[in-house]
Design a protein around this motif. Structure first.
Motif, short mmCIF file in Angstrom:
data_model
loop_
_atom_site.label_atom_id
_atom_site.label_comp_id
_atom_site.label_asym_id
_atom_site.label_seq_id
_atom_site.Cartn_x
_atom_site.Cartn_y
_atom_site.Cartn_z
N GLY A 166 3.12 3.52 -5.52
CA GLY A 166 1.92 3.14 -5.95
C GLY A 166 1.73 3.90 -7.61
O GLY A 166 1.07 2.90 -8.34
N GLU B 256 0.75 -3.85 -9.92
CA GLU B 256 -0.30 -3.89 -9.00
C GLU B 256 0.15 -4.64 -7.72
O GLU B 256 -0.50 -5.39 -7.06
CB GLU B 256 -1.66 -4.27 -9.45
N GLY C 27 6.36 -7.84 -6.26
CA GLY C 27 7.37 -7.49 -5.20
C GLY C 27 6.72 -6.31 -4.56
O GLY C 27 5.74 -5.78 -5.09
N ILE C 28 7.59 -5.90 -3.76
CA ILE C 28 7.36 -4.35 -3.02
C ILE C 28 8.53 -3.46 -3.39
O ILE C 28 9.61 -3.83 -3.16
CB ILE C 28 7.34 -4.39 -1.56
N VAL C 29 8.06 -2.41 -4.22
CA VAL C 29 9.15 -1.40 -4.46
C VAL C 29 9.49 -0.71 -3.11
O VAL C 29 8.50 -0.35 -2.63
CB VAL C 29 8.84 -0.58 -5.66
N ALA D 1 -5.52 -1.36 -3.54
CA ALA D 1 -4.91 -1.39 -2.24
C ALA D 1 -5.82 -2.01 -1.33
O ALA D 1 -5.47 -1.82 0.08
CB ALA D 1 -4.11 -0.14 -2.03
N GLU E 118 -4.95 3.70 -16.90
CA GLU E 118 -4.07 4.48 -15.88
C GLU E 118 -4.37 3.92 -14.39
O GLU E 118 -3.41 4.04 -13.61
CB GLU E 118 -3.79 5.86 -15.93
N HIS E 119 -5.74 3.58 -14.32
CA HIS E 119 -5.92 3.24 -12.80
C HIS E 119 -5.77 1.65 -12.26
O HIS E 119 -5.93 1.48 -11.28
CB HIS E 119 -7.33 3.58 -12.39
N CYS F 232 -0.70 10.76 -3.77
CA CYS F 232 -0.21 9.30 -4.14
C CYS F 232 1.48 9.29 -4.01
O CYS F 232 2.02 10.13 -4.24
CB CYS F 232 -0.86 9.01 -5.58
N PRO G 75 -0.33 12.32 -12.03
CA PRO G 75 -1.81 12.17 -11.91
C PRO G 75 -2.47 13.30 -11.05
O PRO G 75 -1.61 13.85 -10.16
CB PRO G 75 -1.50 10.92 -11.10
N SER H 16 0.78 4.88 -13.57
CA SER H 16 0.28 6.07 -13.59
C SER H 16 0.59 7.01 -14.52
O SER H 16 1.61 7.18 -15.07
CB SER H 16 0.18 6.68 -12.22
N GLY H 17 -0.56 7.60 -15.11
CA GLY H 17 -0.43 8.73 -15.92
C GLY H 17 -0.91 10.01 -15.36
O GLY H 17 -1.13 10.00 -14.11
N GLY H 18 -1.12 10.79 -16.24
CA GLY H 18 -1.51 12.08 -15.97
C GLY H 18 -2.00 13.14 -17.21
O GLY H 18 -1.53 12.84 -18.23
N ARG I 50 0.52 -1.24 0.03
CA ARG I 50 -0.25 -0.22 -0.24
C ARG I 50 0.96 1.38 0.21
O ARG I 50 1.90 1.22 0.76
CB ARG I 50 -0.92 -0.01 1.15
N GLY I 51 0.57 2.36 -1.09
CA GLY I 51 1.39 3.58 -0.93
C GLY I 51 0.15 4.55 0.13
O GLY I 51 0.18 4.29 1.16
N LEU J 249 -8.08 3.76 -7.60
CA LEU J 249 -9.50 3.95 -7.90
C LEU J 249 -10.10 2.77 -8.46
O LEU J 249 -11.25 2.70 -8.67
CB LEU J 249 -9.57 4.97 -9.18
C1 LIG Z 1 -8.77 12.11 -7.13
C2 LIG Z 1 -8.02 11.09 -7.53
C3 LIG Z 1 -7.54 11.57 -8.90
C4 LIG Z 1 -6.56 10.56 -9.38
N1 LIG Z 1 -6.17 10.96 -10.77
C5 LIG Z 1 -5.42 10.13 -11.49
C6 LIG Z 1 -4.64 10.48 -12.54
O1 LIG Z 1 -4.90 11.63 -13.00
N2 LIG Z 1 -4.11 9.58 -13.17
C7 LIG Z 1 -3.78 8.13 -12.44
O2 LIG Z 1 -3.03 7.37 -13.15
N3 LIG Z 1 -4.17 7.85 -11.67
C8 LIG Z 1 -4.79 8.62 -10.73
N4 LIG Z 1 -5.71 8.29 -9.48
C9 LIG Z 1 -5.44 6.96 -9.08
C10 LIG Z 1 -4.28 6.90 -8.05
O3 LIG Z 1 -3.84 7.92 -7.36
C11 LIG Z 1 -3.06 6.37 -8.81
O4 LIG Z 1 -3.24 4.59 -9.00
C12 LIG Z 1 -1.92 6.36 -7.72
O5 LIG Z 1 -0.74 6.07 -8.45
C13 LIG Z 1 -1.80 5.52 -6.42
O6 LIG Z 1 -0.99 5.72 -5.68
P1 LIG Z 1 -1.04 5.22 -4.34
O7 LIG Z 1 0.48 5.76 -3.46
O8 LIG Z 1 -2.49 5.86 -3.66
O9 LIG Z 1 -1.11 3.78 -4.36
P2 LIG Z 1 -2.38 2.73 -3.49
O10 LIG Z 1 -3.45 3.00 -3.94
O11 LIG Z 1 -1.73 2.30 -2.08
O12 LIG Z 1 -1.77 1.45 -4.63
C14 LIG Z 1 -1.88 1.29 -5.66
C15 LIG Z 1 -1.51 -0.06 -6.15
O13 LIG Z 1 0.17 -0.21 -6.10
C16 LIG Z 1 0.35 -1.30 -5.23
N5 LIG Z 1 1.51 -0.53 -4.43
C17 LIG Z 1 1.58 0.57 -3.78
N6 LIG Z 1 2.66 0.89 -3.21
C18 LIG Z 1 3.62 -0.06 -3.90
C19 LIG Z 1 5.14 -0.36 -3.71
N7 LIG Z 1 5.82 0.46 -2.82
N8 LIG Z 1 5.34 -1.33 -4.18
C20 LIG Z 1 4.58 -2.23 -4.97
N9 LIG Z 1 3.23 -2.20 -5.10
C21 LIG Z 1 2.76 -0.86 -4.61
C22 LIG Z 1 -0.83 -1.55 -4.44
O14 LIG Z 1 -0.91 -2.81 -3.95
C23 LIG Z 1 -1.88 -1.23 -5.44
O15 LIG Z 1 -2.07 -2.26 -6.09
C24 LIG Z 1 -6.44 9.36 -8.89
C25 LIG Z 1 -6.99 8.84 -7.84
C26 LIG Z 1 -7.78 9.80 -7.23
C27 LIG Z 1 -8.39 9.56 -5.86
#
Ligand SMILES: Cc1cc2nc3c(=O)[nH]c(=O)nc-3n(C[C@H](O)[C@H](O)[C@H](O)COP(=O)(O)OP(=O)(O)OC[C@H]3O[C@@H](n4cnc5c(N)ncnc54)[C@H](O)[C@@H]3O)c2cc1C
Lengths: 400, 484
Positions: free
Chosen positions: B158, B214, B218-220, B95, B429-430, B154, B148, B164-166, B85-86, B91
């Motif tokens: 994650g 996803e 492994g864990i980064v 996580a 990207e989600h 974020c 993003p 992820s994109g943006g 979890r990050g 979305l």
């Molecule tokens: C308001 C809002 C706007 C958003 N806009 C965008 C956008 O413009 N573009 C976009 O691409 N996404 C967007 N997102 C989606 C989200 O923010 C992204 O997917 C983001 O990268 C998730 O990061 P996080 O740190 O919250 O990861 P988490 O939600 O905690 O985890 C995401 C995934 O990555 C895995 N993970 C997390 N950390 C690690 C790690 N260290 N090693 C291995 N796996 C890991 C988790 O198990 C999970 O599967 C948006 C979300 C919200 C709520």
């Protein structure tokens, strides 16, 4: 024996047959990059060359699909008609590897080929959106798709790109293309030592002028470019591409920022095209010899340090692309793989690939960078998941 | 709370040993790094896909790679599932934990380790936020490109998990194109380095495979990313069109003209109204669709590009053209767009779809999306990255009404199938997470899914890492042995 499937289904049948009989297959296109990797034994060669033709090209969407055996030249011609191009500027390996024939688009992606623009625009893998391939069990599979953004499942596209025919037989590729820049220019700084050049190249990248090529050509190779037409005794070349007004503006800013480093010259579009093609194709070492040639990828600031360290111990000749991070290195006699790889580790890490050497030297030097034991074990497990019978080019990418 | 999407049944052998597991973990981590009190576990029960939640067995918040490794090694030895979890902004439910899982959260690993301007790289711990990288690099004139909308919260870990994109990815690419290396802790605790400050892989491109995986490979724990010199200037222009079709055609024409703006964002009428009511960005309310096109460069370059882009828009009957005269105006244009999700959340519950389609299919897919959602008696707002065909229909519903919630999910599924059928994919990207997991069969054949799962097994043979995600449960090889 050479196998020339005319359809994907036929290729799949051949592979199923090979898996059943444990026939080892060397996968390839026309073999212009066959010199990559370790020497290995194969019972047959499976070529993609009969799987040829552009399947789909929509210039407005900047996406093309082509069968793997389509000649690169045909792809580039079709793109040129629409003033588009492959962003990653694939190198032609024939001159340095001494191979002949037409490179195929499948081979370009299988070897993850790139050129000078790679350090800002990515390698072949970054343009590759999707592919079709046959795995070692003879299953026809798709990975990725036709769209630029895609996280649907594991990214097998990246895995297959650069797998050099050891994980799957690629039958079709779909890739993103870019518009050809309207024009291009090169700013040349003369007479810099390698270390100064590294500084100047880093300074150029810190400016918002979008440099798309950054190479340093030391005295020993400089005369081999542009038929000896580059000024000074060493040349540091910085390329700028884009609309005409933008290019001249940005070149001016670049010159203003760097003129303290040394004498500055500007090259026009024509010379720019020639120079960067020569850099791309490693022109100075297209010398019809089998003297060992290394492609070394390190952090940009480490390139010249690596070279300085090696100079004390080995007879080498070098030049730099990618802001100094890509070091082309020709050895006088032996590949000196151990020495080189130790020096790479000592200067911060990276990898060295042996592109050319005598048969004898190749037999005793690992062509790809040996991986740390945990990583090597992981890579071996990945290979076994795609090619359980280990029939695709066995040993080509494995360590020694 | 919705129930349509199943989780793997918790492993009874794990649940029954909860107390012992917590005791063991507390030997591996400092006290403040282990959460197990049920009330304190609540913040970890879901992510931004809030209709599903599960309390995890415990949450580990390691301080460093060694602690990540120790926890993983322990869980691996004892067959305990792990959910990385990050910031929990996923979305797609990526996580969301499960009852028998230990969550490994990276939030305490939030240090920028190095900004290396000579090599244009940043090396950071995985829990660093996306925006923090650009902020730290900004002082030196650089930025990290993928942005993003959630970038304030974020984490880079994650971002790597979801590739992820943006908005600005049209020019600079998504995470995978900007990632140079990671320190990856494998499921058995082994630490490997993939990539570094150099380019390309020496062997197989495992870095490319890990990006977007996803949390299943492994864990980064650390990442090295590419920095880019900040452009001299950036300027958005806002276009209003009567219809979405006109706007869609304009997008296709801009791309086809050979100009590559840094961003082309699209909003339809409902999205414009929602964003305007929230952000007061001065968006025109008398139009049916709006585009924000941003260009970068020096003043003369931007002027030239904008001139061509405006000319193209005029060919498509643009009704409103707003070029900005100041940085404040530019920021205002973006404020409306960047607050789209937040603003929507204030007026209704919503689920956000993420299919990508070829550009030529945009208008058709938009039209069909409207029809599908209307067919379920619901409303939809569209706001998305048009330049790369990545659509984000926001389906509005009332979460307190189970019937509406079910309809929203069904409408979403229909839309995603539509995207696949139009030559696109389920998620741009989600990520797949749990949300799109059961639709994977619509995009891939069984053989294709099997191949992906086998590659996954090369990293995690026992299916311990984030096991309820991405791959349909019925097809998972471990499925039968996991039941409680
Ligand atoms: C308001 C809002 C706007 C958003 N806009 C965008 C956008 O413009 N573009 C976009 O691409 N996404 C967007 N997102 C989606 C989200 O923010 C992204 O997917 C983001 O990268 C998730 O990061 P996080 O740190 O919250 O990861 P988490 O939600 O905690 O985890 C995401 C995934 O990555 C895995 N993970 C997390 N950390 C690690 C790690 N260290 N090693 C291995 N796996 C890991 C988790 O198990 C999970 O599967 C948006 C979300 C919200 C709520």
């Amino acid at each position: 024996m050479i196998l020339l499937p005319e359809t994907e289904a036929e290729a799949a049948a051949m592979i199923r047959d090979a898996a059943a009989k444990n026939t080892r297959l060397a996968l390839g296109g026309n073999g212009t990059r066959a010199g990559f990797g370790n020497a290995f034994l194969a019972d047959a060669i499976l070529r993609s060359t009969q799987l040829s033709g552009i399947v789909d090209y929509d210039p407005a969407e900047m996406v093309m699909s082509a069968q793997a055996g389509t000649p690169l030249a045909a792809i580039e011609a079709a793109l040129a008609q629409n003033r588009q191009m492959l962003a990653f500027e694939p190198m032609d390996h024939r001159p340095v590897m001494g191979t002949q024939g037409e490179p195929t688009i499948g081979g370009v992606f299988a070897a993850n080929v790139a050129g000078p623009r790679r350090f800002v625009s990515g390698a072949a893998r970054d343009s590759l959106l999707g592919l079709r391939f046959v795995n070692g069990e003879g299953e026809v599979l798709r990975a990725g798709g036709r769209v630029m953004k895609n996280v649907t499942g594991l990214d097998l596209v990246k895995l297959l790109a650069g797998s050099h025919g050891t994980l799957g037989f690629i039958t079709e590729v779909t890739f993103r293309v870019l518009p050809v820049p309207q024009t291009a220019a090169t700013v040349v700084l003369s007479d810099l030592e390698d270390a100064e050049a590294a500084q100047a190249m880093a300074a150029a990248m810190a400016l918002s002028v979008e440099v798309s090529g950054s190479a340093h050509l030391p005295p020993s190779v400089k005369t081999r470019f542009l038929a000896g037409g580059l000024p000074g005794y060493a040349a540091t070349a910085l390329r700028i591409e884009g609309p005409a007004e933008a290019v001249s503006l940005r070149a001016e800013r670049l010159v203003a920022a760097l003129e303290d480093y040394g004498p500055v010259t500007r090259l026009g579009a024509q010379e720019t095209a020639t120079l960067w093609r020569e850099i791309r194709d490693v022109h100075p070492y297209a010398d019809s010899t089998t003297r060992p040639l290394w492609r070394v990828s390190v952090a940009p600031s480490a390139g010249h340090q690596l070279v300085a360290a090696l100079r004390l111990e080995a007879g080498i000749d070098t030049f730099y692309d990618w802001q100094g991070g890509l070091v082309w290195m020709r050895m006088e006699a032996e590949p000196e793989g151990e020495l080189l790889r130790r020096a790479i580790r000592a200067t911060g890490g990276g990898h060295a690939t042996l592109l050319r050497a005598s048969a004898q030297a190749r037999a005793t030097t690992s062509a790809f960078e040996p991986e740390a034991p945990a990583l090597a074990a992981l890579s071996a497990r990945v290979k076994a998941m795609l090619d359980p019978a280990n029939i695709f080019s066995p040993g080509k990418m494995g360590g020694f | 709370m919705s129930q349509a999407i199943a989780f793997l049944p918790p492993r009874a052998a794990v649940l029954s040993r909860r107390a012992a597991i917590i005791a063991d973990l507390s030997d591996l981590l400092p006290a403040e790094c282990l959460v197990h009190d049920p009330r304190e576990l609540v913040p970890f029960e879901t992510d931004a896909f809030v209709s599903y939640r599960r309390l995890p067995l415990a949450v580990a918040l390691p301080n460093n790679t060694a602690e990540v490794s120790a926890v993983l090694r322990y869980c691996h030895r004892h067959g305990i599932p792990v959910v990385p979890r990050g910031a929990g902004t996923s979305l797609s439910g990526g996580a969301i934990p499960q009852e028998d899982a230990v969550v490994i959260g990276l939030s305490r690993m939030a240090r920028v380790l190095e900004i290396d301007t000579a090599n244009r790289t940043a090396t950071v711990q995985a829990g660093v936020t996306n925006l923090a990288i650009s902020e730290r690099a900004g002082a030196e004139g650089f930025f990290y490109a993928p942005d993003p909308s959630s970038q304030l919260a974020c984490t880079i870990g994650g971002n790597i998990g979801m590739n992820s994109g943006g908005a600005h990815c049209l020019k600079y690419g998504v995470t995978t194109n900007n990632l140079l290396g990671v320190k990856l802790v494998l499921v058995d605790g082994t630490v490997v380095e993939l990539g570094g400050k150099h380019l390309d892989a020496g062997g197989y491109d495992l870095l490319g495979l890990v990006c977007g995986s996803e949390g299943q490979l492994g864990i980064v724990s650390e990442a090295t990313v590419r920095l880019i010199a900040k452009p001299e200037g950036a300027q958005p222009v806002l276009f209003g069109f009567d219809t979405s079709e006109e706007a869609g055609a304009c997008v296709a024409d801009i791309i086809a003209s050979g100009i590559i703006p840094v961003a082309i964002e699209f909003m339809d009428k409902p999205a414009i109204e929602i964003c305007e009511a929230f952000a007061k960005a001065g968006y025109p309310l008398d139009v049916g669709a709006l585009l924000i096109v941003e260009v970068e460069g020096s003043e003369p370059e931007m002027e030239a590009m904008l001139k061509s882009i405006v000319a193209i828009a005029r060919k498509h009957g643009v009704k409103t053209v707003r070029e900005c005269q100041s940085a404040t105006e530019a920021a205002l244009i973006w404020k409306g767009r960047k607050s789209a999700f937040g603003a929507t959340g204030r007026i209704a519950d919503y689920i956000c779809m993420d299919g990508t389609v070829p550009l030529g299919q945009l208008s058709y897919v938009l039209k069909r999306t409207g029809e599908i959602v209307a067919g379920f008696g619901l409303r939809v707002a569209n706001v998305f990255h048009a330049g790369d065909g990545n659509m984000h229909p926001l389906i509005l519903f009332n979460a307190n009404d189970p019937d509406e919630a079910r309809k929203a999910e069904e409408a979403g599924n229909e839309i995603l199938k539509l995207c696949v059928d139009a030559g696109g994919c389920l998620t741009g990207e989600h990520g797949v997470g749990i949300e799109k997991r059961d639709l994977m069969r619509h995009q891939y054949t069984d053989a294709e899914l099997r191949q992906q799962m086998r590659v996954r097994e090369a990293f995690d043979a026992d299916w311990l890492l984030n096991p309820s995600k991405v791959f349909p449960l019925e097809g998972q090889p471990m499925r039968d042995t996991t039941a409680a």
